[in-house]
Design a protein around this motif. Structure first.
Motif, PDB file in Angstrom:
ATOM      1  N   ASP A  84       2.632   1.605  -3.503  1.00  0.00           N
ATOM      2  CA  ASP A  84       1.670   1.996  -4.548  1.00  0.00           C
ATOM      3  C   ASP A  84       1.288   3.471  -4.412  1.00  0.00           C
ATOM      4  N   ALA A  85       1.143   3.926  -3.178  1.00  0.00           N
ATOM      5  CA  ALA A  85       0.727   5.316  -2.943  1.00  0.00           C
ATOM      6  C   ALA A  85       1.812   6.308  -3.363  1.00  0.00           C
ATOM      7  N   ILE A  86       3.026   6.089  -2.899  1.00  0.00           N
ATOM      8  CA  ILE A  86       4.072   7.098  -3.162  1.00  0.00           C
ATOM      9  C   ILE A  86       4.548   7.069  -4.606  1.00  0.00           C
ATOM     10  N   ASN A 124       1.455  10.179  -4.441  1.00  0.00           N
ATOM     11  CA  ASN A 124       0.668  10.546  -3.262  1.00  0.00           C
ATOM     12  C   ASN A 124       1.487  10.405  -1.976  1.00  0.00           C
ATOM     13  N   LYS A 125       1.005  11.066  -0.941  1.00  0.00           N
ATOM     14  CA  LYS A 125       1.652  10.982   0.366  1.00  0.00           C
ATOM     15  C   LYS A 125       1.077   9.784   1.128  1.00  0.00           C
ATOM     16  N   TRP A 126       1.935   9.137   1.926  1.00  0.00           N
ATOM     17  CA  TRP A 126       1.467   7.991   2.733  1.00  0.00           C
ATOM     18  C   TRP A 126       1.793   8.244   4.193  1.00  0.00           C
ATOM     19  N   ALA A 133       2.671   6.581  -7.051  1.00  0.00           N
ATOM     20  CA  ALA A 133       1.597   7.239  -7.808  1.00  0.00           C
ATOM     21  C   ALA A 133       1.601   8.742  -7.565  1.00  0.00           C
ATOM     22  N   SER A 156       6.619  11.168   1.476  1.00  0.00           N
ATOM     23  CA  SER A 156       6.133  11.982   0.353  1.00  0.00           C
ATOM     24  C   SER A 156       7.077  11.862  -0.837  1.00  0.00           C
ATOM     25  N   GLN A 165       0.832  -1.207   0.000  1.00  0.00           N
ATOM     26  CA  GLN A 165       0.000   0.000   0.000  1.00  0.00           C
ATOM     27  C   GLN A 165       0.866   1.255   0.000  1.00  0.00           C
ATOM     28  N   LEU A 166       1.902   1.213   0.828  1.00  0.00           N
ATOM     29  CA  LEU A 166       2.828   2.358   0.910  1.00  0.00           C
ATOM     30  C   LEU A 166       3.459   2.628  -0.457  1.00  0.00           C
TER      31      LEU A 166
END
Length: 281
Positions: free
Chosen positions: A225-227, A231-233, A229, A254, A222-223
């Protein structure tokens, strides 16, 4: 600023009008003066490109006229002396006063016309060089002004960078920076103090060296995939120090983008959360 007029200063109307007629045939505009005093008034007002000057005249002689206008080598206006008088000393004095050519009366009109053409071409070339120098000077001043602004901006940026660097170095929280593959590029002193790993030990390594094995695998996915993309996690990790001690930390990770909007780094800011979680347990 000079114009394209030619000033003829001669007290003999027959000569001055004859020169004027020859020059008019060649398309030149002329101004007439009967003596140096009249010529001086016209010179100040009209700023001619060329002066054809007699030496022996009433009121003000040609030599006195030359002393008044004070020609310099850099002046675009040139002077041709056309006189039936004057010995070698007079000729020398004329050249010392800035005269470009000396022609004796009676003169050959073709020779005079050749001198006129040459003098005017040189004057125009001089004016062209002056314009080029002025334009280049303005350009260099603008470049210099731009460089000074850039230097000032760089100093301000360096000052801000020093402040930011000091803030990161002295931060009570852990700061970690990686490349886009997750390889560690920087850790602050608090990272070493908390984990026990030195700066040299972790540079180029992956943050997984802190994994305790007690965190679900999907959290890491999850971490990532988020960063990746953009995005901030935010979340908590149960990590392991170099000495094997386990600890909780709250993390905010970030992405950092370059000037083209492409992700270049990831920055993690972490806080040791062990005491709070232990107290709540």
């Amino acid at each position: 600023m000079l114009n394209n007029n030619i000033l003829i200063i001669d007290d003999e109307p027959i000569i001055s009008e004859s020169i004027q007629k020859d020059l008019s045939k060649e398309g030149y505009k002329t101004l007439l003066a009967m003596n140096g005093n009249e010529g001086l008034d016209i010179f100040k007002k009209e700023q001619p490109i060329l002066i054809i000057l007699d030496l022996k005249m009433p009121v003000m002689s040609g030599v006195e006229f030359l002393k008044h206008i004070k020609l310099k080598p850099s002046d675009p206006c040139s002077v041709i002396v056309l006189s039936g008088h004057g010995d070698d000393e007079d000729i020398k004095e004329c050249f010392d006063l800035g005269v470009s050519s000396f022609l004796r009366k009676p003169y050959n009109p073709y020779v005079l016309m050749g001198m006129v053409r040459s003098s005017i071409e040189l004057s125009k070339y001089h004016r062209h060089l002056e314009i080029m120098v002025e334009e280049r000077t303005i350009e260099l001043k603008n470049i210099n002004r731009k460089l000074l602004n850039e230097i000032d901006e760089r100093k301000q940026a360096e000052k801000q960078l020093r402040i930011l660097s000091q803030a990161v170095e002295q931060s009570p929280g852990t700061v970690l920076i990686t490349d886009t593959k997750g390889n560690i590029e920087y850790v602050n002193p608090m990272f070493t103090k908390l984990t026990g790993y030195t700066y040299e030990e972790v540079i180029g390594k992956n943050p997984r060296i802190l994994k305790s094995g007690k965190q679900p695998t999907f959290v890491y996915k999850q971490l990532w995939d988020a960063i990746t993309a953009g995005n901030k996690w935010r979340g908590r990790f149960y990590n392991r120090k170099k000495n094997g001690e386990l600890y909780w930390e709250f993390q905010s990770i970030s992405p950092v983008k370059d000037d083209n909007g492409v992700i270049a780094h990831f920055v993690a800011v972490k806080v040791d959360d062990t005491k709070r979680i232990t107290a709540e347990a």
